[in-house]
Scaffold this motif. Structure first.
Motif, PDB file in Angstrom:
ATOM      1  N   GLN A   1      -1.849   1.358 -12.699  1.00  0.00           N
ATOM      2  CA  GLN A   1      -3.125   1.048 -12.058  1.00  0.00           C
ATOM      3  C   GLN A   1      -3.156   1.520 -10.606  1.00  0.00           C
ATOM      4  O   GLN A   1      -4.182   1.408  -9.950  1.00  0.00           O
ATOM      5  CB  GLN A   1      -3.402  -0.451 -12.122  1.00  0.00           C
ATOM      6  N   LEU A   2      -2.048   2.014 -10.116  1.00  0.00           N
ATOM      7  CA  LEU A   2      -1.957   2.495  -8.745  1.00  0.00           C
ATOM      8  C   LEU A   2      -1.880   4.024  -8.770  1.00  0.00           C
ATOM      9  O   LEU A   2      -0.838   4.631  -8.507  1.00  0.00           O
ATOM     10  CB  LEU A   2      -0.750   1.878  -8.037  1.00  0.00           C
ATOM     11  N   ALA A   3      -3.003   4.630  -9.091  1.00  0.00           N
ATOM     12  CA  ALA A   3      -3.077   6.090  -9.231  1.00  0.00           C
ATOM     13  C   ALA A   3      -2.614   6.771  -7.957  1.00  0.00           C
ATOM     14  O   ALA A   3      -2.936   6.341  -6.847  1.00  0.00           O
ATOM     15  CB  ALA A   3      -4.507   6.495  -9.568  1.00  0.00           C
ATOM     16  N   GLY A   4      -1.854   7.828  -8.124  1.00  0.00           N
ATOM     17  CA  GLY A   4      -1.407   8.620  -6.989  1.00  0.00           C
ATOM     18  C   GLY A   4      -0.048   8.208  -6.448  1.00  0.00           C
ATOM     19  O   GLY A   4       0.559   8.953  -5.693  1.00  0.00           O
ATOM     20  N   LEU A   5       0.439   7.023  -6.811  1.00  0.00           N
ATOM     21  CA  LEU A   5       1.766   6.602  -6.361  1.00  0.00           C
ATOM     22  C   LEU A   5       2.798   6.953  -7.430  1.00  0.00           C
ATOM     23  O   LEU A   5       2.520   6.846  -8.633  1.00  0.00           O
ATOM     24  CB  LEU A   5       1.818   5.088  -6.127  1.00  0.00           C
ATOM     25  N   ASP A   6       3.971   7.323  -6.979  1.00  0.00           N
ATOM     26  CA  ASP A   6       5.078   7.515  -7.891  1.00  0.00           C
ATOM     27  C   ASP A   6       5.275   6.203  -8.662  1.00  0.00           C
ATOM     28  O   ASP A   6       5.244   5.116  -8.054  1.00  0.00           O
ATOM     29  CB  ASP A   6       6.336   7.848  -7.078  1.00  0.00           C
TER      30      ASP A   6
ATOM     31  N   ASP B   1       7.808   4.601  -9.879  1.00  0.00           N
ATOM     32  CA  ASP B   1       8.883   3.731  -9.395  1.00  0.00           C
ATOM     33  C   ASP B   1       8.492   3.046  -8.085  1.00  0.00           C
ATOM     34  O   ASP B   1       8.755   1.862  -7.881  1.00  0.00           O
ATOM     35  CB  ASP B   1      10.183   4.528  -9.203  1.00  0.00           C
ATOM     36  N   ARG B   2       7.859   3.817  -7.196  1.00  0.00           N
ATOM     37  CA  ARG B   2       7.411   3.222  -5.930  1.00  0.00           C
ATOM     38  C   ARG B   2       6.310   2.188  -6.194  1.00  0.00           C
ATOM     39  O   ARG B   2       6.274   1.131  -5.576  1.00  0.00           O
ATOM     40  CB  ARG B   2       6.900   4.293  -4.970  1.00  0.00           C
ATOM     41  N   ALA B   3       5.388   2.488  -7.124  1.00  0.00           N
ATOM     42  CA  ALA B   3       4.319   1.550  -7.468  1.00  0.00           C
ATOM     43  C   ALA B   3       4.916   0.239  -7.989  1.00  0.00           C
ATOM     44  O   ALA B   3       4.486  -0.848  -7.595  1.00  0.00           O
ATOM     45  CB  ALA B   3       3.381   2.168  -8.497  1.00  0.00           C
ATOM     46  N   ALA B   4       5.919   0.329  -8.866  1.00  0.00           N
ATOM     47  CA  ALA B   4       6.562  -0.878  -9.406  1.00  0.00           C
ATOM     48  C   ALA B   4       7.223  -1.678  -8.283  1.00  0.00           C
ATOM     49  O   ALA B   4       7.127  -2.912  -8.246  1.00  0.00           O
ATOM     50  CB  ALA B   4       7.574  -0.506 -10.481  1.00  0.00           C
ATOM     51  N   ALA B   5       7.881  -0.974  -7.364  1.00  0.00           N
ATOM     52  CA  ALA B   5       8.533  -1.654  -6.236  1.00  0.00           C
ATOM     53  C   ALA B   5       7.506  -2.338  -5.334  1.00  0.00           C
ATOM     54  O   ALA B   5       7.718  -3.468  -4.877  1.00  0.00           O
ATOM     55  CB  ALA B   5       9.368  -0.660  -5.435  1.00  0.00           C
ATOM     56  N   GLU B   6       6.379  -1.667  -5.077  1.00  0.00           N
ATOM     57  CA  GLU B   6       5.339  -2.255  -4.232  1.00  0.00           C
ATOM     58  C   GLU B   6       4.700  -3.487  -4.906  1.00  0.00           C
ATOM     59  O   GLU B   6       4.394  -4.474  -4.245  1.00  0.00           O
ATOM     60  CB  GLU B   6       4.270  -1.223  -3.878  1.00  0.00           C
ATOM     61  N   LEU B   7       4.504  -3.413  -6.208  1.00  0.00           N
ATOM     62  CA  LEU B   7       3.961  -4.579  -6.924  1.00  0.00           C
ATOM     63  C   LEU B   7       4.933  -5.755  -6.868  1.00  0.00           C
ATOM     64  O   LEU B   7       4.518  -6.902  -6.681  1.00  0.00           O
ATOM     65  CB  LEU B   7       3.632  -4.219  -8.376  1.00  0.00           C
TER      66      LEU B   7
END
Length: 184
Positions: A125-130, A132-138
């Motif tokens: 759901q976080l288009a444009g983010l890698d 793995d980085r999206a999972a870490a940010e969530l």
């Protein structure tokens, strides 16, 4: 006279009646069902309207807030009033609860969040983010929320999160959201 199913915690529920399918209206944090009465009256010709005060709000009894507790309260209301597959409409906190109800109840014909949309809860759901980085940010967002509030996060837990095969992604767009469970 309160129904036994609605006593722990005690829940104040207004059943306005009405013709048509059941519709449960859920208020926001700090409010109560009376704020939704004008809206309910507009809907009553087409729906059976039910307005609960959420736990710890209005005339309902105090209880520790949790998403699982609020969902259990909603299930108790549906059972006690013998509501047949109610749709749910919520404002703010009630909108988040409506979205969680639709994710949990496959028989729910629909849920409307008038605001308080769920935040992104999956990396896709976080288009444009890698990814793995999206999972870490969530994960970081969830830790901050839980650490700050001491509450469960307002988005579904990983096991409850919708998948593309079951439901469309919630997305992060602003505006009303309508969530429908899959047919069948």
């Amino acid at each position: 006279m309160p129904r036994a199913e609605l006593l722990d915690p005690p829940l104040a529920v207004r059943d306005l009646g009405g013709d048509g399918p059941s519709l449960v209206l859920l208020h926001g944090a700090g409010g109560d069902a009376t704020g939704l009465l004008p809206f309910a009256e507009l809907l009553r010709p087409a729906y059976r309207i039910v307005l609960p005060d959420l736990r710890g709000h209005g005339r309902s009894g105090a209880a520790r807030w949790s998403w699982s507790g609020a969902l259990h309260d909603l299930a108790r209301i549906v059972s006690a009033l013998r509501l047949d597959r109610p749709a749910v409409v919520g404002v703010s906190l009630g909108g988040l609860l409506a979205a969680r109800w639709a994710a949990r109840e496959p028989s729910c014909p629909g849920a409307v969040s008038l605001d308080g949309l769920p935040v992104p809860s999956r990396p896709d759901q976080l288009a444009g983010l890698d990814p793995d980085r999206a999972a870490a940010e969530l994960a970081r967002l969830e830790a901050l929320f839980v650490g700050h509030t001491g509450l469960d996060p307002p988005w579904p837990a990983p096991a409850d999160r919708p998948t593309r095969a079951r439901r469309p992604p919630w997305g992060a767009a602003c505006g009303p959201a309508v969530l429908r469970p899959p047919a069948g």
